[in-house]
Design a protein around this motif. Structure first.
Motif, PDB file in Angstrom:
ATOM      1  N   PRO A  67       0.841  -1.203   0.000  1.00 17.31           N
ATOM      2  CA  PRO A  67       0.000   0.000   0.000  1.00 17.31           C
ATOM      3  C   PRO A  67       0.875   1.251   0.000  1.00 17.31           C
ATOM      4  N   LYS A  68       0.484   2.234  -0.807  1.00 18.84           N
ATOM      5  CA  LYS A  68       1.318   3.415  -1.020  1.00 18.84           C
ATOM      6  C   LYS A  68       0.528   4.694  -0.759  1.00 18.84           C
ATOM      7  N   ILE A  69       1.246   5.708  -0.315  1.00 14.32           N
ATOM      8  CA  ILE A  69       0.680   7.039  -0.088  1.00 14.32           C
ATOM      9  C   ILE A  69       1.355   7.989  -1.069  1.00 14.32           C
ATOM     10  N   GLU A  70       0.566   8.724  -1.845  1.00 15.86           N
ATOM     11  CA  GLU A  70       1.140   9.676  -2.803  1.00 15.86           C
ATOM     12  C   GLU A  70       0.700  11.089  -2.439  1.00 15.86           C
ATOM     13  N   LEU A  71       1.677  11.991  -2.317  1.00 18.69           N
ATOM     14  CA  LEU A  71       1.389  13.363  -1.886  1.00 18.69           C
ATOM     15  C   LEU A  71       1.592  14.409  -2.980  1.00 18.69           C
ATOM     16  N   HIS A  72       2.168  14.012  -4.116  1.00 13.17           N
ATOM     17  CA  HIS A  72       2.529  15.001  -5.144  1.00 13.17           C
ATOM     18  C   HIS A  72       2.087  14.473  -6.510  1.00 13.17           C
ATOM     19  N   LEU A  73       0.865  14.817  -6.891  1.00 12.21           N
ATOM     20  CA  LEU A  73       0.288  14.342  -8.145  1.00 12.21           C
ATOM     21  C   LEU A  73      -0.555  15.459  -8.747  1.00 12.21           C
ATOM     22  N   HIS A  74      -0.218  15.866  -9.954  1.00 17.88           N
ATOM     23  CA  HIS A  74      -1.009  16.872 -10.665  1.00 17.88           C
ATOM     24  C   HIS A  74      -2.130  16.163 -11.418  1.00 17.88           C
ATOM     25  N   LEU A  75      -3.372  16.530 -11.156  1.00 20.25           N
ATOM     26  CA  LEU A  75      -4.487  15.795 -11.731  1.00 20.25           C
ATOM     27  C   LEU A  75      -4.433  15.803 -13.261  1.00 20.25           C
ATOM     28  N   GLU A  76      -4.308  16.988 -13.859  1.00 18.66           N
ATOM     29  CA  GLU A  76      -4.249  17.047 -15.323  1.00 18.66           C
ATOM     30  C   GLU A  76      -3.006  16.343 -15.859  1.00 18.66           C
TER      31      GLU A  76
END
Length: 328
Positions: free
Chosen positions: A5-14
């Motif tokens: 299981p992973k946690i992602e904090l930096h993702l640009h939706l577009e």
């Protein structure tokens, strides 16, 4: 590493939009954006500044709340397939209603409905960080901050800044960050990618953020590295993005391990995954191969990420149980 299981904090939706999804929207709307793809159908760009142009061209196909509902589902499906159980994504009212609060609320409602559906069907939890665009200037950032303040709550939990680090300075956006802080939003800022270590120091001192997006160029100034460690500032590190854009030649040359060794809190994210031919599972696999990181190190990364997440305590407790069960 897909099963972890992973946690992602930096993702640009577009920026996480699959190319096929964007091509489909362009065809539906008869928009000619063929020049942004290569022969294999992937996004095509020469450097970071060309990437920004391609990103904005792709985003031009997203023209309604329904488009963003579909986008959110497509992105979360990709994330869930990599084992992501909690994600924070950057959302820009610049692209969603041109920073008009009423229009922004309609877009936000559509994205939140999609996030709720994904949580029920895929087991992934999403929260939003409203982000102003640096190269659009401080005045538009103020409008973005007002959108953020009007919609702060359980889903919109943070505020940040992205875009071209070489244009203007963090202090030029102080009003917007103060506005977001007063609305109860947590703060992050892109720095230390193209602006060098001085951009990290400026974001820390002028905007008083608790997280830094990227931040890896801090390694060039060890006094700054020590300050990050002492402050407990969390870096949202995106190794695959940094390597794809030419900041570092390969995974072994990336400074994430050295920053970690020196006591800086580091996390792992994908940034704009289809642009950089990556996924969260691939980030984990490449780090395991290059740095010989084991399951224990990835648990540490996930726990650091969850501790730094901008969600409420109940959500953190629920996600933490998922992490603990997988690493038992």
């Amino acid at each position: 590493m897909t099963q972890l299981p992973k946690i992602e904090l930096h993702l640009h939706l577009e920026g996480a939009a699959p190319p096929a999804f964007i091509r489909g929207l362009a065809k539906e709307k008869s928009i000619d954006i063929g020049g942004i793809f290569d022969a294999d159908g992937h996004y095509k760009y020469k450097d970071f500044w060309d990437f920004l142009k391609v990103y904005e061209a792709a985003t031009s196909t997203l023209q309604s709340p329904e488009d963003y509902h579909r986008l959110t589902l497509a992105v979360l499906e990709e994330s869930a397939a990599s084992g992501v159980v909690y994600s924070e994504t950057f959302l820009s009212p610049d692209f969603c209603g041109n920073r008009d609060v009423g229009a922004w609320k309609e877009y936000l409602h559509a994205m939140q409905e999609a996030a709720d559906q994904a949580e029920r069907q895929m087991g992934i939890t999403l929260r939003g960080i409203i982000t102003c665009i640096r190269h659009f200037g401080p005045e538009k950032a103020r409008e973005t901050a007002l959108c953020a303040a009007e919609t702060a709550g359980s889903f919109i939990t943070g505020f940040g800044i992205a875009g071209d680090e070489k244009i203007l300075a963090p202090k030029d956006f102080l009003w917007s960050f103060d506005c977001a802080r007063e609305a109860g939003l947590r703060l992050t800022a892109h720095a230390g990618e193209w602006g060098g270590p001085e951009s990290v120091r400026a974001a820390l001192h002028d905007l008083n953020v608790e997280r830094i997006g990227h931040g890896v160029r801090a390694i060039e100034d060890l006094a700054l590295v020590d300050e990050l460690a002492e402050r407990g500032t969390v870096l949202e590190v995106c190794p695959g993005s940094n390597i794809a854009l030419g900041l570092y030649k390969d995974w072994r040359a990336h400074p994430i391990a050295e920053l970690d060794r020196r006591g800086v809190k580091v996390t792992v994210s994908t940034d704009d995954p289809p642009f950089f031919h990556t996924t969260m599972a691939r980030e984990y696999d490449r780090l395991a191969d290059a740095l010989e990181w084991d399951k224990g190190q990835f648990l540490k990364i996930a726990q650091t990420s969850l501790d730094a997440a901008f969600c409420d305590a109940d959500t953190k407790d629920r996600i933490r149980k998922t992490l603990e069960a997988a690493h038992a």
